[in-house]
Design a protein around this motif. Sequence first.
Motif, PDB file in Angstrom:
ATOM      1  N   UNK A 240      84.221  70.576  22.331  1.00  0.00           N
ATOM      2  CA  UNK A 240      84.229  71.886  21.680  1.00  0.00           C
ATOM      3  C   UNK A 240      82.930  72.637  21.896  1.00  0.00           C
ATOM      4  N   UNK A 241      81.800  71.918  21.846  1.00  0.00           N
ATOM      5  CA  UNK A 241      80.502  72.561  22.072  1.00  0.00           C
ATOM      6  C   UNK A 241      80.379  73.047  23.520  1.00  0.00           C
ATOM      7  N   UNK A 242      80.884  72.254  24.481  1.00  0.00           N
ATOM      8  CA  UNK A 242      80.832  72.673  25.884  1.00  0.00           C
ATOM      9  C   UNK A 242      81.689  73.909  26.120  1.00  0.00           C
ATOM     10  N   UNK A 243      82.862  73.960  25.506  1.00  0.00           N
ATOM     11  CA  UNK A 243      83.730  75.137  25.639  1.00  0.00           C
ATOM     12  C   UNK A 243      83.023  76.367  25.076  1.00  0.00           C
ATOM     13  N   UNK A 244      82.411  76.216  23.912  1.00  0.00           N
ATOM     14  CA  UNK A 244      81.699  77.342  23.301  1.00  0.00           C
ATOM     15  C   UNK A 244      80.539  77.796  24.164  1.00  0.00           C
ATOM     16  N   UNK A 245      79.810  76.857  24.746  1.00  0.00           N
ATOM     17  CA  UNK A 245      78.678  77.218  25.605  1.00  0.00           C
ATOM     18  C   UNK A 245      79.147  77.951  26.858  1.00  0.00           C
ATOM     19  N   UNK A 246      80.234  77.495  27.453  1.00  0.00           N
ATOM     20  CA  UNK A 246      80.743  78.128  28.667  1.00  0.00           C
ATOM     21  C   UNK A 246      81.197  79.557  28.384  1.00  0.00           C
ATOM     22  N   UNK A 247      81.860  79.759  27.243  1.00  0.00           N
ATOM     23  CA  UNK A 247      82.291  81.109  26.889  1.00  0.00           C
ATOM     24  C   UNK A 247      81.106  81.987  26.502  1.00  0.00           C
ATOM     25  N   UNK A 248      80.146  81.417  25.787  1.00  0.00           N
ATOM     26  CA  UNK A 248      79.031  82.195  25.278  1.00  0.00           C
ATOM     27  C   UNK A 248      78.091  82.701  26.347  1.00  0.00           C
ATOM     28  N   UNK A 249      77.941  81.950  27.437  1.00  0.00           N
ATOM     29  CA  UNK A 249      77.030  82.403  28.487  1.00  0.00           C
ATOM     30  C   UNK A 249      77.764  83.204  29.550  1.00  0.00           C
ATOM     31  N   UNK A 250      79.004  83.606  29.235  1.00  0.00           N
ATOM     32  CA  UNK A 250      79.756  84.431  30.172  1.00  0.00           C
ATOM     33  C   UNK A 250      80.250  83.666  31.367  1.00  0.00           C
ATOM     34  N   UNK A 251      80.522  82.379  31.175  1.00  0.00           N
ATOM     35  CA  UNK A 251      80.980  81.561  32.281  1.00  0.00           C
ATOM     36  C   UNK A 251      79.841  80.894  33.013  1.00  0.00           C
ATOM     37  N   UNK A 252      80.118  80.369  34.173  1.00  0.00           N
ATOM     38  CA  UNK A 252      79.127  79.637  34.963  1.00  0.00           C
ATOM     39  C   UNK A 252      78.853  80.368  36.278  1.00  0.00           C
TER      40      UNK A 252
END
Length: 808
Positions: A240-252
Motif C-alpha cells: 500500500x505504501x509503494x502504491x501511494x508513493x508511485x501515485x504521489x510522485x506522478x509515476x516513475x
Amino acid sequence: MEDGGGSPRPPRRPEREGSYNYDIESMDGSGAGGVPPWRSQQNGSSEALLRFDDGGSTGEPLLRKRTMNTTSQIAIVGANVCPIESLDYEVVENDLFKQDWRSRKKKQIFQYIVLKWSLVLLIGLLTGVVGFFNNLAVENIAGLKLLRTSDLMLKGRYLKAFFVYGGCNVVLAASAAAICAYIAPAAAGSGIPEVKAYLNGVDAYSILAPSTLFVKIFGSILGVSAGFVLGKEGPMVHTGACIANLLGQGGSRKYHLTCNWLRYFKNDRDRRDLITCGSAAGVAAAFRAPVGGVLFALEEAASWWRSALLWRTFFTTAVVAVVLRGLIEFCRSGKCGLFGQGGLIMFDLSSTVATYSTPDLIAIIVLGIIGGIFGGLFNFLLDKILRVYSIINERGAPFKILLTITISIITSMCSYGLPWLAACTKCPVDAVEQCPTVGRSGNYKNFQCPPGYYNDLASLFFNTNDDAIRNLFSNGTVNEFRMSSLFIFFTAIYCLGLVTYGIAVPSGLFIPVILAGATYGRIVGTLLGSISDLDPGLFALLGAASFLGGTMRMTVSVCVILLELTNDLPMLPLVMLVLLISKTIADNFNKGVYDQIVVMKGLPYMEAHAEPYMRHLVAGDVVSGPLITFSGVEKVGNIVHALRITGHNGFPVIDEPPITETPELVGLVTRSHLLVLLNSKNFMKGQVKTSGSFVLRRFGAFDFAKPGSGKGLKIQNLDFTDEEMDMYVDLHPITNTSPYTVVETMSLAKAAILFRELGLRHLLVVPKTPDRPPIVGILTRHDFMPEHIHSLFPNLNPHKYHSASMAG
C-alpha cells in the motif's frame, strides 16, 4: 534519571578527528569552501572534517566517507551498503514559495484539494484490488497443490504425494527468492519497519520503488503459496505504501510513467500523507479491518499525525472495504476458481455467547503473562537468527536462494511428516461440516486415515495458514484437537516462524504470531474447560491477542483488528485486558519486533521520547565541526567546490559587511535548490545584492520541486568555465528565511523532541551570547543517534541513566 540533581553534565569534548559508526547520507549537514576563518565553526555533519589554512582555502577531508548499513531486509548487518537520506518535511519559505503562494488562485487551490482526494481514492481502489488479487492467487495456487497431493494420498501413493507437495513448495520458494534477490532485495521481509522509518523521515534507497512493489506482490503470492509459515499481511502494508508513493510522485521517470499534472505533490510533506494512507489501506486490505487500518497507521506506522490526515486515512480504508466486499460477492458465484467464499481471513465468532466469570479472568491473566514471555523470547531469538542469516545472505543472491530452498524443504518435511505422529480420530456424529474433509479446506482433514476418521494435526498443518487459523478459532469444537497435537503444532509453528522470517521472500509476522498464539490459547482453554465457561475458540482468539501484544507491542490497533476479524464485540474487555498484560510483561525484556528490526538495519529512527542521558547534554555539545557557510551573494566557484567535496544537503547563508553592519544569519539553502540555480547559469559579474527579480521571473516554485526516487541534478553533471567560476550568484531568493533554530544551551533531550515532532532535517543552533558568529552549528538526525553521542562522550554511560530512569 530526572533532569537536575543528578550527575553533572559531561564536559564539552575537544575537537577530534575520529570516525563514527555510520554516516547518514553525508549527515544532512552543511559545508562550503573558500570562506572566512570565522566560519569554521561546528556543524551537524560528520562526513568530513574540513581543515582550513590561514588563507581560508579548503584542504582534503580528514574523515573518509563511510557507507551506511544496507536497507535490504535480508542483509541486516553488513553486506551491500547504500546511502540513507533524510526527508524534507519542512516547508521552505523562500521568496519563490511566497510568490507562488500569493499567486495561487481559488481554482488552483480547488484543483489541489480535488487531486489530493482523488489520489487517496485511487490508493484505496488499487490497494483493495491488489489485496484481493493476492488472496485469489494464493488460494488457487496453494489449493491446486493441496488438491493434487490429497488425490495421491487417497490412492495410497504417499511417497509420490510428498515429492509432489515438497517439489511444488521448492519451486514456488525458489521463484520468490530469485525475483527478490535479483530484482528488489528491499522487498524481502514484511516492509513494516521500512515504512515506519520512512514516515519517521528516513529515505532509504529503493524501499518504495516500483520494482519493490512488483516483487512485493508476486513474491508474497509465491512465498505464501509455497507453504512457508509467513503471512501476506505485513507485505500488504508495504505494498500500500509503494502504491501511494508511485501515485504521489506522478509515476516513475525510470519506467516512463510520469504525470506532470501531479506537480503539486512533488514534496516530501504531501507524499508522507499519501504513504500514511497507503499503509492504512494495506492493513485494511489484509484483514478486512478498515478501522484497524487507521489505528495501525496512527499507533505503529506514522510519527506525525493531524486531524485532516485521520479523515483521509479513514476514507481510504473505507474505499478498500467497499472494493473487497464487491469482489468477494462476485466470487460467491464460483467464478474465482478455488477462492470460493473465503480467502480473505475472516473468522466469525459472533455466534458464540461470551459470558465470563472470575475463573475466566484468572485464565486470561495467565494467557497475558504467557503471551508476554513467549513474545519477549520470540523477539530475542529472532534478533539472533537474523544476524546469522545476514552473514549467509551477504555472500550474494545464490546463497539467499539456497537458504530459502533449505527452509522450504524443512517446512515441507514438518507439515507433511508431523501429522503422521497423530492418531486418527473418529468423526463426530454432530459435525456440521463434512467429515472427513475431502479437498483443500475444512476442519477434518482425512490425510492417511480411513473413511469416517480424520487427522487433527493434518487439519492444522496440511492447510493454508488462513484455514489453519479458521480451524483454531472455530467454536463448538471442544474435542476436535488432541492436546498432543496442539503441543506439536505450537512447537513447530513457533520454531518455523522464527527461521522463516529473514529469508529472501516477502514475509509477514502477523500470521505466524496469530497461529502460535491461537494454539497455546486453545491449549489453555482445553485445560481449563472444566472450570471455564468460555469456548476454546474464544481462548484461541485471546491467545492470539496475547502473542501479538507480546511481540509487536501494539494494543489499540491489534484489539480493533481482532474484533473486526472475528465480529465478536462482547470480547472487547477481555482482548483489551490480555493485550495490556502481555505488552507490559514483554516490555521488561526488549523492544517490539519492528523496533528491533529498525535498529538492526541501521535505520536512524527518531524515537518519540528522548533518552534520559540526553538531559545531561546541550545542543552545542553534539554539533560537529567545522561549519561551512555561504555568503548571501556567493562566488560560483566556492559553491561548486563545496558541493563537490561534500555530500551535505543544507548550508547556512550569512550576510556580511558591507551588505550588513555585522554578520547576520539569513537562513538555510538546500543542495537541490543550489543545483537548480547553478544549472540556469544566471550569474553576476559583481558581488552585489540584487532584488532577486530575475530569479522570480526565470523560475517558478515547481522548478525547485523534489523529483521522485533519487532523480534530479547532480553536481557531477554540471560543467562550468573558468569565467563562470569567477562570477557570483545571489542566494537570497532561494534561501529559507525562517528555518527552525535553537539556542546552543538548550537541552539535547528537548531539541530531540522538537526535531522529531516537527519532522525536521536541519535544526540550526545559534549562540547564547552576542558578539559571536551568528550560527554555532547544525543539528541533523545523525547528531541524535546514540552511536554518535557515544563517540563524542565515551565516558557517558547511557545504560546507567536508562537504568536509573527505569528505577525511578
